[in-house]
Design a protein around this motif. Structure first.
Motif, PDB file in Angstrom:
ATOM      1  N   GLU A 231       0.844  -1.194   0.000  1.00  8.01           N
ATOM      2  CA  GLU A 231       0.000   0.000   0.000  1.00  8.01           C
ATOM      3  C   GLU A 231       0.884   1.251   0.000  1.00  8.01           C
ATOM      4  N   PHE A 232       1.894   1.249   0.858  1.00 14.33           N
ATOM      5  CA  PHE A 232       2.818   2.378   0.932  1.00 14.33           C
ATOM      6  C   PHE A 232       3.576   2.552  -0.377  1.00 14.33           C
ATOM      7  N   MET A 233       4.023   1.438  -0.976  1.00 20.40           N
ATOM      8  CA  MET A 233       4.771   1.511  -2.221  1.00 20.40           C
ATOM      9  C   MET A 233       3.891   2.019  -3.368  1.00 20.40           C
ATOM     10  N   GLY A 234       2.619   1.659  -3.353  1.00 18.94           N
ATOM     11  CA  GLY A 234       1.713   2.160  -4.386  1.00 18.94           C
ATOM     12  C   GLY A 234       1.610   3.666  -4.358  1.00 18.94           C
ATOM     13  N   TYR A 235       1.481   4.233  -3.128  1.00 18.66           N
ATOM     14  CA  TYR A 235       1.485   5.681  -2.983  1.00 18.66           C
ATOM     15  C   TYR A 235       2.836   6.261  -3.361  1.00 18.66           C
ATOM     16  N   GLY A 236       3.878   5.665  -2.729  1.00 20.54           N
ATOM     17  CA  GLY A 236       5.229   6.233  -2.818  1.00 20.54           C
ATOM     18  C   GLY A 236       5.761   6.281  -4.230  1.00 20.54           C
ATOM     19  N   ILE A 237       5.549   5.212  -4.990  1.00 22.61           N
ATOM     20  CA  ILE A 237       6.067   5.171  -6.360  1.00 22.61           C
ATOM     21  C   ILE A 237       5.396   6.243  -7.210  1.00 22.61           C
ATOM     22  N   PHE A 238       4.091   6.359  -7.087  1.00 26.75           N
ATOM     23  CA  PHE A 238       3.365   7.348  -7.882  1.00 26.75           C
ATOM     24  C   PHE A 238       3.839   8.761  -7.541  1.00 26.75           C
ATOM     25  N   VAL A 239       3.904   9.080  -6.245  1.00 24.89           N
ATOM     26  CA  VAL A 239       4.328  10.414  -5.817  1.00 24.89           C
ATOM     27  C   VAL A 239       5.770  10.682  -6.241  1.00 24.89           C
ATOM     28  N   VAL A 241       7.412   9.413  -8.777  1.00 26.19           N
ATOM     29  CA  VAL A 241       7.474   9.626 -10.227  1.00 26.19           C
ATOM     30  C   VAL A 241       7.054  11.051 -10.566  1.00 26.19           C
ATOM     31  N   VAL A 242       5.959  11.510  -9.958  1.00 29.99           N
ATOM     32  CA  VAL A 242       5.463  12.855 -10.235  1.00 29.99           C
ATOM     33  C   VAL A 242       6.488  13.906  -9.818  1.00 29.99           C
ATOM     34  N   ILE A 243       7.047  13.767  -8.606  1.00 25.44           N
ATOM     35  CA  ILE A 243       8.028  14.735  -8.125  1.00 25.44           C
ATOM     36  C   ILE A 243       9.283  14.722  -8.997  1.00 25.44           C
ATOM     37  N   ALA A 244       9.731  13.525  -9.387  1.00 19.67           N
ATOM     38  CA  ALA A 244      10.928  13.422 -10.224  1.00 19.67           C
ATOM     39  C   ALA A 244      10.717  14.092 -11.575  1.00 19.67           C
ATOM     40  N   ILE A 245       9.504  13.962 -12.129  1.00 22.53           N
ATOM     41  CA  ILE A 245       9.217  14.615 -13.412  1.00 22.53           C
ATOM     42  C   ILE A 245       9.197  16.125 -13.249  1.00 22.53           C
ATOM     43  N   LEU A 246       8.616  16.590 -12.140  1.00 22.43           N
ATOM     44  CA  LEU A 246       8.544  18.026 -11.901  1.00 22.43           C
ATOM     45  C   LEU A 246       9.930  18.648 -11.809  1.00 22.43           C
ATOM     46  N   PHE A 247      10.878  17.898 -11.238  1.00 23.42           N
ATOM     47  CA  PHE A 247      12.229  18.418 -11.060  1.00 23.42           C
ATOM     48  C   PHE A 247      13.225  17.739 -11.998  1.00 23.42           C
ATOM     49  N   SER A 248      12.719  17.278 -13.139  1.00 21.89           N
ATOM     50  CA  SER A 248      13.564  16.531 -14.076  1.00 21.89           C
ATOM     51  C   SER A 248      14.728  17.371 -14.600  1.00 21.89           C
ATOM     52  N   GLU A 249      14.522  18.701 -14.681  1.00 25.47           N
ATOM     53  CA  GLU A 249      15.600  19.557 -15.181  1.00 25.47           C
ATOM     54  C   GLU A 249      16.796  19.569 -14.239  1.00 25.47           C
ATOM     55  N   LYS A 250      16.561  19.227 -12.966  1.00 23.78           N
ATOM     56  CA  LYS A 250      17.649  19.194 -11.981  1.00 23.78           C
ATOM     57  C   LYS A 250      18.382  17.860 -11.976  1.00 23.78           C
ATOM     58  N   LEU A 251      17.802  16.854 -12.627  1.00 25.49           N
ATOM     59  CA  LEU A 251      18.406  15.524 -12.639  1.00 25.49           C
ATOM     60  C   LEU A 251      19.462  15.431 -13.737  1.00 25.49           C
ATOM     61  N   PRO A 252      20.373  14.448 -13.646  1.00 25.08           N
ATOM     62  CA  PRO A 252      21.376  14.269 -14.705  1.00 25.08           C
ATOM     63  C   PRO A 252      20.716  14.011 -16.058  1.00 25.08           C
ATOM     64  N   ALA A 253      21.392  14.395 -17.111  1.00 29.39           N
ATOM     65  CA  ALA A 253      20.849  14.219 -18.464  1.00 29.39           C
ATOM     66  C   ALA A 253      20.626  12.753 -18.808  1.00 29.39           C
ATOM     67  N   THR A 254      21.288  11.865 -18.070  1.00 27.95           N
ATOM     68  CA  THR A 254      21.138  10.420 -18.316  1.00 27.95           C
ATOM     69  C   THR A 254      19.825   9.879 -17.769  1.00 27.95           C
ATOM     70  N   ILE A 255      19.044  10.723 -17.078  1.00 26.04           N
ATOM     71  CA  ILE A 255      17.759  10.272 -16.542  1.00 26.04           C
ATOM     72  C   ILE A 255      16.650  11.132 -17.156  1.00 26.04           C
ATOM     73  N   PRO A 256      16.258  10.859 -18.388  1.00 23.47           N
ATOM     74  CA  PRO A 256      15.198  11.640 -19.029  1.00 23.47           C
ATOM     75  C   PRO A 256      13.832  11.296 -18.429  1.00 23.47           C
ATOM     76  N   THR A 257      12.815  12.043 -18.826  1.00 21.97           N
ATOM     77  CA  THR A 257      11.473  11.858 -18.273  1.00 21.97           C
ATOM     78  C   THR A 257      10.939  10.451 -18.525  1.00 21.97           C
ATOM     79  N   TRP A 258      11.168   9.922 -19.725  1.00 18.83           N
ATOM     80  CA  TRP A 258      10.630   8.596 -20.021  1.00 18.83           C
ATOM     81  C   TRP A 258      11.257   7.535 -19.119  1.00 18.83           C
ATOM     82  N   MET A 259      12.517   7.728 -18.758  1.00 22.37           N
ATOM     83  CA  MET A 259      13.181   6.771 -17.878  1.00 22.37           C
ATOM     84  C   MET A 259      12.582   6.811 -16.472  1.00 22.37           C
ATOM     85  N   ILE A 260      12.222   7.999 -16.014  1.00 26.15           N
ATOM     86  CA  ILE A 260      11.582   8.125 -14.708  1.00 26.15           C
ATOM     87  C   ILE A 260      10.289   7.313 -14.678  1.00 26.15           C
ATOM     88  N   CYS A 261       9.471   7.493 -15.696  1.00 24.72           N
ATOM     89  CA  CYS A 261       8.199   6.769 -15.771  1.00 24.72           C
ATOM     90  C   CYS A 261       8.429   5.264 -15.899  1.00 24.72           C
TER      91      CYS A 261
END
Length: 430
Positions: A231-239, A241-261
């Motif tokens: 149950e926790f992982m279901g919440y946690g993974i979704f949240v 993913v969303v947060i990582a996409i929102l801050f994707s510009e701060k992540l290394p170029a090797t982690i594009p948006t599609w990779m996050i999803c």
């Protein structure tokens, strides 16, 4: 006009007719069009193959699974119960609430597909609790997701003027855009799309019932709640993913948006939030194939020279001393119509140089025209070719092509007239 362009446009028109006829499955029509384009030489085989590995395709498929994981938890039902309580059991009040929530999410999420993926499981469950068909609500949510994405000076919208000013400088334009200027130009689209989504679209939307099979409904009733870890992982993974996409510009170029999803989808299965069978059920293939074929159609239009032909046609129509009203109407109409059949970002990128060159030539302030063009190309929801969020919306809402026109045509025409008049009087190119 080159023969290749004629062939491409002919196939394109036939594809649209078949979409409208609804005699064949839409994914079959779009994939057939892809095959014809390859055979006729309008699209290179390598380019057609690349559509299958397009980042948006991976994002769509991955978010199906991640959203499916969230649906498997109790969070969706808890949010639904809260919305049901706040709305007093009123479906219309609940839709107003979810439309406002979608508008808020659209200001921080970077893409319509992400916004819609976040919101549609919650809205679908609210429809279930109100004994309403999801088809009554899904178009309202996707309308706001597409039309209002990053429209307010929040998140990436707060820095868009910096990018615009930098681009204008490269064209020798001395005007400067302020932080709130884009939002002011976008106001008609923001206000009208939200009002139509709240009050008009649910009334004219079709009622296709549950949209679940008897087997699926039985499985939903038989599903036991997840244990605390899953149950926790279901919440946690979704949240996450969303947060990582929102801050994707701060992540290394090797982690594009599609990779996050993609990582989120894999973790959803590895942690047991969804079983392999449940993940495959969540991975709805028809909208994915529909988008792949639609992407190929758009690529063929560009590769065949149809885009260049369009730009040259615009310049020839405008002439050497164009009327500002003619310019405004023409760019809105071209952006609005063409975006229904190809990528909105691709179209905006193709037409922006034409707008900026014209403004530089005549010494015009591009604030109104440039931002209006952006909204014209993002009023894109009348066909499955327009943007990746529409095939997903058609899948979860059970919509046909005629439904998109029935629900979306009047809002689109109203938004079009309002934008032309607003820009013409308040932000004219001068």
């Amino acid at each position: 006009m080159p023969a290749q362009t004629i062939i491409c446009l002919t196939v394109f028109v036939i594809t649209l007719i078949l979409y409208m006829s609804n005699k064949f499955p839409l994914p079959l029509v779009s994939m057939t069009a892809m095959g014809v384009y390859v055979i006729t030489g309008c699209l290179a085989p390598a380019d057609a193959l690349s559509c299958f590995s397009n980042s948006s395709v991976i994002i769509m498929g991955s978010m199906f699974i991640v959203a499916g994981g969230l649906n498997r938890t109790q969070m969706v039902h808890k949010v639904t119960d809260l919305a049901y309580k706040i709305s007093g059991g009123s479906f219309q009040k609940g839709m107003i609430l979810y439309c406002l929530v979608t508008l808020a999410i659209a200001q921080v999420a970077p893409s319509a597909i992400l916004i819609f993926s976040i919101c549609y499981p919650l809205v679908a469950d609210f429809c279930r609790k109100n004994n309403q068909s999801p088809s009554k609500a899904m178009f309202s949510i996707v309308l706001i997701s597409i039309c209002t994405v990053t429209s307010l000076p929040i998140g990436s919208g707060a820095t868009s003027y910096i990018t615009a000013n930098s681009l204008w400088e490269t064209y020798g334009i001395t005007f400067k855009e302020g932080m709130f200027d884009p939002m002011l130009v976008y106001l008609p689209t923001i206000i009208l799309s939200v009002l139509f989504a709240m009050f008009y679209c649910p009334k004219v939307a079709p009622d296709y019932g549950s949209l679940y099979t008897d087997v699926q409904l039985k499985q939903m009733k038989e599903q036991k709640p997840l244990d605390p870890f899953r149950e926790f992982m279901g919440y946690g993974i979704f949240v996450a993913v969303v947060i990582a996409i929102l801050f994707s510009e701060k992540l290394p170029a090797t982690i594009p948006t599609w990779m996050i999803c993609f990582i989120g989808a894999v973790l959803t299965i590895l942690t047991g939030v969804l079983s392999e069978k449940e993940a495959m059920q969540a991975l709805t293939m028809p909208p994915i194939f529909l988008y792949i074929g639609s992407l190929a159609v758009g690529n063929a239009l560009v590769a065949s020279g149809a885009g260049t032909f369009l730009a040259e046609a615009i310049q020839s129509i405008l002439g050497d001393n164009p009327s500002k009203w003619v310019v405004i109407i023409l760019f809105w109409v071209v952006g609005f119509i063409v975006t229904q059949f190809m990528s909105n970002m691709a179209l905006y990128s193709a037409l922006t140089p034409v707008v900026l060159l014209m403004c530089a030539t005549y010494g015009w302030n591009p604030t109104g025209l440039s931002n209006m063009l952006f909204k014209a190309t993002f009023t894109s929801y009348l066909t499955p070719l327009s943007t990746v969020a529409i095939p997903l919306c058609m899948a979860v809402g059970g919509y046909k092509q005629k439904d998109l026109l029935r629900m979306g045509l009047i809002p689109a025409l109203t938004i079009s007239v309002a934008n032309i008049l607003w820009v013409g009087f308040m932000f004219p190119p001068c």
